[in-house]
Every structure is written in structure tokens, then in C-alpha cells.
Write an enzyme that holds these catalytic residues in place. Structure first.
Site, short mmCIF file in Angstrom:
data_model
loop_
_atom_site.label_atom_id
_atom_site.label_comp_id
_atom_site.label_asym_id
_atom_site.label_seq_id
_atom_site.Cartn_x
_atom_site.Cartn_y
_atom_site.Cartn_z
CG ASN A 6 40.64 33.62 15.75
OD1 ASN A 6 41.40 34.37 15.12
ND2 ASN A 6 39.50 34.03 16.29
CE LYS A 8 40.41 35.20 19.40
NZ LYS A 8 39.65 35.34 20.61
CG HIS A 84 35.25 35.65 16.26
ND1 HIS A 84 35.37 36.48 17.35
CD2 HIS A 84 35.85 34.48 16.62
CE1 HIS A 84 36.02 35.85 18.32
NE2 HIS A 84 36.33 34.63 17.90
CD GLU A 152 34.55 30.85 18.94
OE1 GLU A 152 35.61 30.29 19.22
OE2 GLU A 152 34.50 32.00 18.50
N GLY A 158 38.26 33.78 25.83
CA GLY A 158 39.39 34.44 26.50
C GLY A 158 39.23 34.61 28.00
CB SER A 188 38.27 29.32 27.85
OG SER A 188 38.27 30.72 28.00
N GLY A 209 41.66 29.93 20.38
CA GLY A 209 42.23 31.29 20.36
C GLY A 209 43.57 31.29 21.04
P1 PGA Z 1 39.91 31.65 23.21
O1 PGA Z 1 39.30 32.26 21.86
O2 PGA Z 1 40.31 30.23 22.92
O3 PGA Z 1 41.10 32.53 23.51
O4 PGA Z 1 38.87 31.73 24.25
C1 PGA Z 1 38.47 31.51 21.05
C2 PGA Z 1 37.96 32.34 19.90
O5 PGA Z 1 37.75 33.54 20.05
O6 PGA Z 1 37.74 31.81 18.80
#
Ligand code: PGA
Length: 228
Positions: A6, A8, A84, A152, A158, A188, A209
Site C-alpha cells: 500500500n 498510500k 482501510h 490490521e 505506522g 508496521s 505500508g
Molecule cells: P504500515 O501500514 O506498514 O506503514 O504500518 C500498513 C497499512 O496501513 O496498510
């Protein structure tokens, strides 16, 4: 394993051109990579498993700013992230909207990657599983023939904070019992903790992410996924 990325709302045009070039050189072995860039960059990718980060809940037509299922389909999109937590938080998407998006994904033969997650408060009150089951029960999944669920935890996205394997395992097994579809974990995940996380039984893959923005780190993650 399935490894969905993702990206983003990251990257300018030149950064994305650079990313795509490096992405094409990634060696993923037997893992199934799915890349979900911002919609404006979807046409930059070719011959890859392509996912969108969102799909309009409307058919194509007079809906300013929306990106329709028909448009995504014509760009080669086969997967779409739905529900999400960032869409719920920032766009205030309701269950009705999510269900409408699921309908659109189905209509345009896309595989939804449906994200669900608990909060820190849910964990503290021992109601993570109840919350996730409740959330999933509200979604119209019966008519879908093909979909995935990404667990998630909201507090893990994040933040660098990842639940213990046994907590993830408990949630994944419970989801899988009710919904026998591929289940991913997201929140994460990085090239180091994946060494531990990949041992969670019943887990079919990851939704990444931050780490997916750095091709070198992503390559290390894929290598670590291979090693026992
Ligand atoms: P992250 O995001 O790996 O940065 O924690 C995961 C996501 O939002 O799908």
C-alpha cells in the site's frame, strides 16, 4: 505468500518513475506481489499484479473526483483495498459506503482486500475479537466469490508497535474459521520483524505500508520471507 504493498499518497511523478524502475527489478521468488499505488500512477505499472487503494461507490458518471470501477478495470486493476482504517478515519466512510464499494469491486471482477482492525482500547478491554467479528458481520461478503481479509490493528499502523504473534494468531484463526479466505496481517511489518511474523500459522501474507516505499528494504523483506 501474498505481499500487498500500500503505497498510500506517496511519491511525485519523478519519484514514482524511479520506483517503478526499481520495482521491476525486485526478485520476489514465489511470493505474489500486489502493488497499490495512488490511482494517478496506476498506468505507470505494467505486467504486475495491480491494486487500487480505493474504488468509487458510484458507477461512472457525474461524480466529480471519483474513480470508477470501470476506469480502474480499464487500467488493469485486479485488486482493491477496501475499508482501510485511514479511509474510515479521514474520509469517514460508513459501512453502507464500504458495502457499495464491495459491490462495485465485484461488478468489475476485482478482488477486494478488506481491512479490519482493533484499537488499543479494544485490546485493553479484551474485546478485539468481538470488535472484528462485529465489523465483518456488517459487511456483505456472502455474494463475493473472491476476496481477502487483512487484519490490521489500528494502533500498529505506522507506529512500529506490533502485537505479539500469539495475539495475531488468535485473531487470524478466528477470522479464518468464519471466513475461509486468504488472511493477511498488516501494521508496521518490516524486513526484520517479518522473520518472526511469517511463522504465524494460517497467515497467507502481509499488507505493507511504509516499508514498501523503500525498494531495498522491501527486497530484504522478501529475502527474509524465504529463509526458514
Ligand atoms: P504500515 O501500514 O506498514 O506503514 O504500518 C500498513 C497499512 O496501513 O496498510
Amino acid at each position: 505468500m501474498i505481499v500487498a504493498l500500500n503505497l498510500k499518497s506517496n511519491f511525485t511523478k519523478s519519484e514514482m518513475i524511479d520506483y517503478v524502475q526499481k520495482y521491476q527489478q525486485l526478485s520476489s521468488n514465489e511470493h505474489q506481489l500486489i502493488v497499490c499505488p495512488s490511482s494517478c500512477y496506476l498506468p505507470y505499472f505494467s505486467n504486475v499484479n495491480l491494486g487500487a487503494q480505493d474504488i468509487s461507490c458510484y458507477e461512472q458518471g457525474s461524480y466529480t473526483g471519483e474513480i470508477s470501477g470501470a476506469a480502474l478495470k480499464s487500467l488493469g486493476v485486479h485488486y482493491v483495498l477496501i475499508h482501510h482504517s485511514e479511509r474510515l478515519k479521514y474520509q469517514k466512510e460508513s459501512i453502507e459506503i464500504t458495502n457499495q464499494k464491495l459491490k462495485m469491486a465485484k461488478q468489475y471482477q476485482m478482488i477486494p482486500i478488506i481491512c479490519v482492525g482493533d484499537t488499543k482500547e479494544d485490546v485493553e478491554n479484551n474485546r478485539s475479537l468481538g470488535k472484528i467479528k462485529e465489523e465483518l458481520a456488517q459487511l456483505e461478503l456472502d455474494s463475493l466469490s473472491n476476496y481477502m481479509i487483512a487484519y490490521e490493528p489500528i494502533y500498529a499502523i505506522g507506529t512500529g508497535e506490533v502485537p505479539k504473534n500469539n495475539q495475531i494468531q488468535m485473531i487470524i484463526s478466528a477470522i479464518k474459521e468464519l471466513y475461509p479466505v486468504p488472511i493477511l496481517y498488516g501494521g508496521s511489518v518490516n524486513d526484520k520483524n517479518v522473520i518472526d511474523l511469517k511463522h504465524i500459522s494460517g497467515l497467507d501474507g502481509f499488507l505493507l505500508g511504509n516499508i514498501s516505499l523503500d525498494i531495498e528494504a522491501l527486497q530484504r523483506l522478501l529475502i527474509n520471507l524465504n529463509e526458514m
